[in-house]
Design an enzyme around this catalytic site. Structure first.
Site, PDB file in Angstrom:
ATOM      1  N   ASP A   1       0.883  -1.173   0.000  1.00  0.00           N
ATOM      2  CA  ASP A   1       0.000   0.000   0.000  1.00  0.00           C
ATOM      3  C   ASP A   1       0.918   1.220   0.000  1.00  0.00           C
ATOM      4  OD1 ASP A   1      -2.104  -1.726   0.194  1.00  0.00           O
ATOM      5  OD2 ASP A   1      -2.628  -1.233   2.254  1.00  0.00           O
TER       6      ASP A   1
ATOM      7  N   ASP B   1     -13.349  -3.574  -1.374  1.00  0.00           N
ATOM      8  CA  ASP B   1     -13.066  -3.196   0.021  1.00  0.00           C
ATOM      9  C   ASP B   1     -14.353  -3.310   0.844  1.00  0.00           C
ATOM     10  OD1 ASP B   1     -10.362  -2.325  -0.519  1.00  0.00           O
ATOM     11  OD2 ASP B   1     -11.239  -0.593  -1.511  1.00  0.00           O
TER      12      ASP B   1
HETATM   13  O1  1PR Z   1     -10.540   3.240  -5.271  1.00  0.00           O
HETATM   14  O2  1PR Z   1      -9.586   2.684  -7.476  1.00  0.00           O
HETATM   15  O3  1PR Z   1      -8.633   4.545  -6.131  1.00  0.00           O
HETATM   16  O4  1PR Z   1      -8.330   2.172  -5.466  1.00  0.00           O
HETATM   17  C1  1PR Z   1      -7.780   2.377  -4.196  1.00  0.00           C
HETATM   18  C2  1PR Z   1      -7.095   1.116  -3.778  1.00  0.00           C
HETATM   19  O5  1PR Z   1      -6.397   1.375  -2.570  1.00  0.00           O
HETATM   20  C3  1PR Z   1      -8.043  -0.017  -3.518  1.00  0.00           C
HETATM   21  O6  1PR Z   1      -7.495  -1.216  -4.053  1.00  0.00           O
HETATM   22  C4  1PR Z   1      -8.107  -0.122  -2.004  1.00  0.00           C
HETATM   23  O7  1PR Z   1      -8.202  -1.474  -1.590  1.00  0.00           O
HETATM   24  C5  1PR Z   1      -6.774   0.456  -1.576  1.00  0.00           C
HETATM   25  N1  1PR Z   1      -6.858   1.180  -0.302  1.00  0.00           N
HETATM   26  C6  1PR Z   1      -7.437   2.390  -0.110  1.00  0.00           C
HETATM   27  N2  1PR Z   1      -7.259   2.791   1.165  1.00  0.00           N
HETATM   28  C7  1PR Z   1      -6.577   1.824   1.782  1.00  0.00           C
HETATM   29  C8  1PR Z   1      -6.124   1.832   3.183  1.00  0.00           C
HETATM   30  O8  1PR Z   1      -5.547   0.854   3.684  1.00  0.00           O
HETATM   31  N3  1PR Z   1      -6.390   2.928   3.879  1.00  0.00           N
HETATM   32  N4  1PR Z   1      -5.665  -0.310   1.122  1.00  0.00           N
HETATM   33  C9  1PR Z   1      -6.323   0.808   0.866  1.00  0.00           C
HETATM   34  C10 1PR Z   1      -6.151  -1.481   0.975  1.00  0.00           C
HETATM   35  C11 1PR Z   1      -5.847  -3.527   1.791  1.00  0.00           C
HETATM   36  C12 1PR Z   1      -4.878  -4.461   1.259  1.00  0.00           C
HETATM   37  C13 1PR Z   1      -3.924  -4.872   2.342  1.00  0.00           C
HETATM   38  C14 1PR Z   1      -4.473  -6.182   2.796  1.00  0.00           C
HETATM   39  C15 1PR Z   1      -3.482  -7.055   3.488  1.00  0.00           C
HETATM   40  N5  1PR Z   1      -5.352  -2.245   1.727  1.00  0.00           N
HETATM   41  O9  1PR Z   1      -4.250  -4.010   0.152  1.00  0.00           O
HETATM   42  O10 1PR Z   1      -2.687  -4.905   1.775  1.00  0.00           O
HETATM   43  O11 1PR Z   1      -5.576  -5.936   3.667  1.00  0.00           O
HETATM   44  O12 1PR Z   1      -3.043  -6.473   4.657  1.00  0.00           O
HETATM   45  P1  1PR Z   1      -2.589  -7.401   5.877  1.00  0.00           P
HETATM   46  O13 1PR Z   1      -1.927  -8.598   5.291  1.00  0.00           O
HETATM   47  O14 1PR Z   1      -1.594  -6.555   6.619  1.00  0.00           O
HETATM   48  O15 1PR Z   1      -3.807  -7.697   6.672  1.00  0.00           O
HETATM   49  P2  1PR Z   1      -9.328   3.244  -6.087  1.00  0.00           P
END
Ligand code: 1PR
Length: 590
Positions: free
Chosen positions: A287, A445
């Protein structure tokens, strides 16, 4: 090996709308502000493993046929990594004059044939191959050698090899596209496959050519995925592979090296593997966002909250994107994903140097790269309008193999379910039409919403294995947009089915409740979604121990499992996950 005469029937077909789109998207040069960005800043500490790299001597030039669709940067990088310079084909004469020609076909069959026919390349290619000149076709570069394809067709191909390219049959339970690391069954001496030591190679495609009596002399290997299809062909100096050597790690580099140095004594036999079928994938996810000082960092949230709970309230900084991606490649990750988590509010081509991160990463990382965040239509401060297709195209040109769409896919699915009409205009539909659905991931999400009664909601609910905080036995999974900030009136189940119909090739299934908790994947959710769709599903969020990977692969139909925190914090290395899976009898790439 003597090369028998070829049966050429180079054919032409009218320019399709897809090809017009393709040529216009590929020729458009985007005028965006590139940040001053220092390569050393992002890759200073990462040193690539050069053990397979050798310097070419003498005629060290490879001619590359790149017609402008998809990620050809990886092929370029792999060729350069192996010590060769690249000369790009500009005219058909460049093909005829080549000493060795690499043709990494990308995109859709019809669009590629249109481009080849329009500029005289098709005829030159046939002539070059008929003369048994050194040739390596990759993926679509193999399919185009056949008589025709059913992809948006029938569409005529180059007609050099008897046979029709058809779609995989998903009715027998095999997910289409065929994405991932699969085993080769060597049928004939291929030379370029000599050193691969029964290891997996990376495939990503929905169409394949089938073996027959008419083409059996061409076949050097097959692969099984529901049926036996042609994985590689070889006749004389002409080679083509359905898989991606430039994305197959050290095995792929070894294949490319055998093509580039046919009589080389520098080849090195790889460790013997036991590849027998499609492996489950282990994916490292980064991320990425700018921190408060403006540096692009890898961050990691707890249930999507990425700020430290201190007085400074800083964005958590877990490392540099290029460096970490390089490390995960060395550690054996089967893919690396970058999610630009503030892409929903920042224009990814304008303010964030994500493109540079991709460019530098793809120089040394030879497994698939996915990038997501901010893929949507956008108008900048000067009134310049960018389509989501332009944004995606720039990502592909910078080294991405797949793009991932989050928020925009939710809006598209809502609209589709409301009207029942596929407009063809959503980012999802446009990008998958031009680049193929195997290049488009939808990232979901969802957040759990507990229910006492499954009929309390119009969305698909599941009976939970572990009841909710007030003893609720059911939950539905509400989709969110803008990084989990806004809940939408659509469930993960409904979204997954809708985006499959709109052209998604894969689903990245997060879960906000489990993110960063280390207590395991949400098995109820992953089972619900992986049983509902016939495209591959990547399980994400919650991995905290090697056993969690075994659990998700034994209890659900997930094709891949993704983790972030445990890898970034070095709590569990990728290799330990794979060793555990192997011990438990789950096939993975080594
Ligand atoms: O909406 O097209 O601009 O895409 C935004 C992208 O960014 C989406 O794929 C969304 O999942 C991601 N995203 C947005 N905000 C966050 C955040 O964390 N605040 N991250 C985010 C998503 C989730 C996973 C993470 C897993 C594994 N993060 O990518 O890596 O949950 O984590 P873990 O193994 O530590 O539990 P758009």
């Amino acid at each position: 090996m003597e090369a028998p005469p070829f049966s050429s029937s180079c054919s032409s077909s009218p320019l399709s709308s897809t090809a017009r789109l393709l040529s216009s998207s590929s020729s458009s040069s985007l005028l965006f502000r590139r940040n001053s960005f220092s390569k050393t800043h992002y890759s200073a500490k990462f040193k690539s493993p050069r053990n397979l790299s050798v310097r070419a001597s003498g005629d060290s030039v490879v001619t590359l046929l790149d017609y402008g669709a998809g990620n050809v940067r990886s092929v370029r990088n792999a060729i350069r990594y192996l010590g060769f310079d690249i000369k790009d084909v500009q005219t058909p004469e460049d093909i005829l004059k080549a000493d060795r020609l690499v043709f990494p076909g990308v995109g859709a069959f019809a669009a590629a044939m249109d481009v080849l026919n329009k500029n005289g390349m098709a005829e030159a290619l046939c002539s070059y191959i008929e003369k048994d000149r050194p040739f390596l076709g990759i993926c679509l570069g193999l399919q185009l050698l056949f008589e025709s394809s059913e992809e948006n067709g029938p569409v005529n191909g180059l007609g050099l090899i008897p046979g029709v390219v058809g779609r995989f049959d998903s009715s027998n339970g095999f997910r289409v596209p065929h994405i991932g690391w699969n085993a080769l069954h060597i049928k004939n001496n291929s030379e370029i496959l000599d050193d691969i030591g029964n290891r997996h190679v990376y495939f990503v495609h929905s169409y394949r050519a089938m073996p027959s009596d008419d083409n059996k002399e061409w076949i050097s290997s097959t692969c099984n995925y529901g049926d036996n299809f042609i994985a590689s062909i070889r006749r004389g100096n002409v080679h083509a592979v359905q898989f991606h050597p430039e994305k197959s790690g050290d095995v792929g580099l070894s294949i490319l090296r055998r093509f580039l140095y046919p009589k080389s004594t520098t080849t090195k036999k790889l460790t013997e593997g036991k590849a027998s079928k499609l492996a489950k994938r282990v994916i490292a996810c980064l991320d990425v966002r700018a921190n408060d000082k403006g540096d692009l960092v890898v961050t990691k949230g707890d249930q999507y909250d990425v700020r430290e709970h201190t007085e400074e309230n800083e964005v958590r900084n877990l490392g540099k994107p290029v460096e970490l991606a390089g490390q995960y490649y060395i550690d054996g990750a089967d893919e690396v994903s970058f999610l630009n988590i503030t892409g929903f509010r920042d224009f990814p081509l304008g303010d964030l140097p994500m493109l540079q991160v991709l460019r530098y990463t793809s120089e040394n990382v030879f497994v698939p790269l996915t990038v997501g965040g901010g893929i949507r239509d956008f108008t900048d401060a000067n009134g310049r309008h960018y389509t989501s297709l332009e944004v995606a195209s720039e990502y592909f040109r910078s080294g991405a193999d797949k793009i991932s769409i989050g928020s925009d896919a939710v809006y598209a699915a809502e609209e589709y379910l409301r009207t029942g009409v596929k407009t063809g205009k959503t980012s999802l539909e446009q990008i998958s039409r031009v680049y193929g659905n195997q290049a488009v991931v939808v990232s979901i999400d969802p957040r759990r919403v507990y229910l006492k009664n499954p009929n309390d909601v119009e969305f698909k609910a599941v009976k939970l294995k572990n009841p909710g905080p007030n003893g609720e036995e059911y939950a539905w999974y509400q989709c969110t947009v803008n990084g989990g900030r806004e809940g939408r009136p659509i469930g993960a189940y409904e979204l997954a089915k809708a985006v499959e119909e709109l052209g998604a090739g894969e689903i990245l299934l997060n879960c906000i409740d489990c993110d960063g908790q280390g207590k395991g994947f949400d098995i109820d959710l992953i089972k619900l979604i992986s049983d509902a769709v016939s495209i591959p599903v990547i399980a994400s969020s919650g991995a905290g121990a090697v056993e969690h990977f075994t659990e998700v692969f034994t209890k659900t139909n997930a094709s891949a499992a993704l983790a972030a925190g445990i890898f970034h914090r070095k709590e569990v290395p990728v290799q330990s996950v794979k060793e555990h899976l192997l011990q438990e009898g789950i096939e993975v790439r080594i």
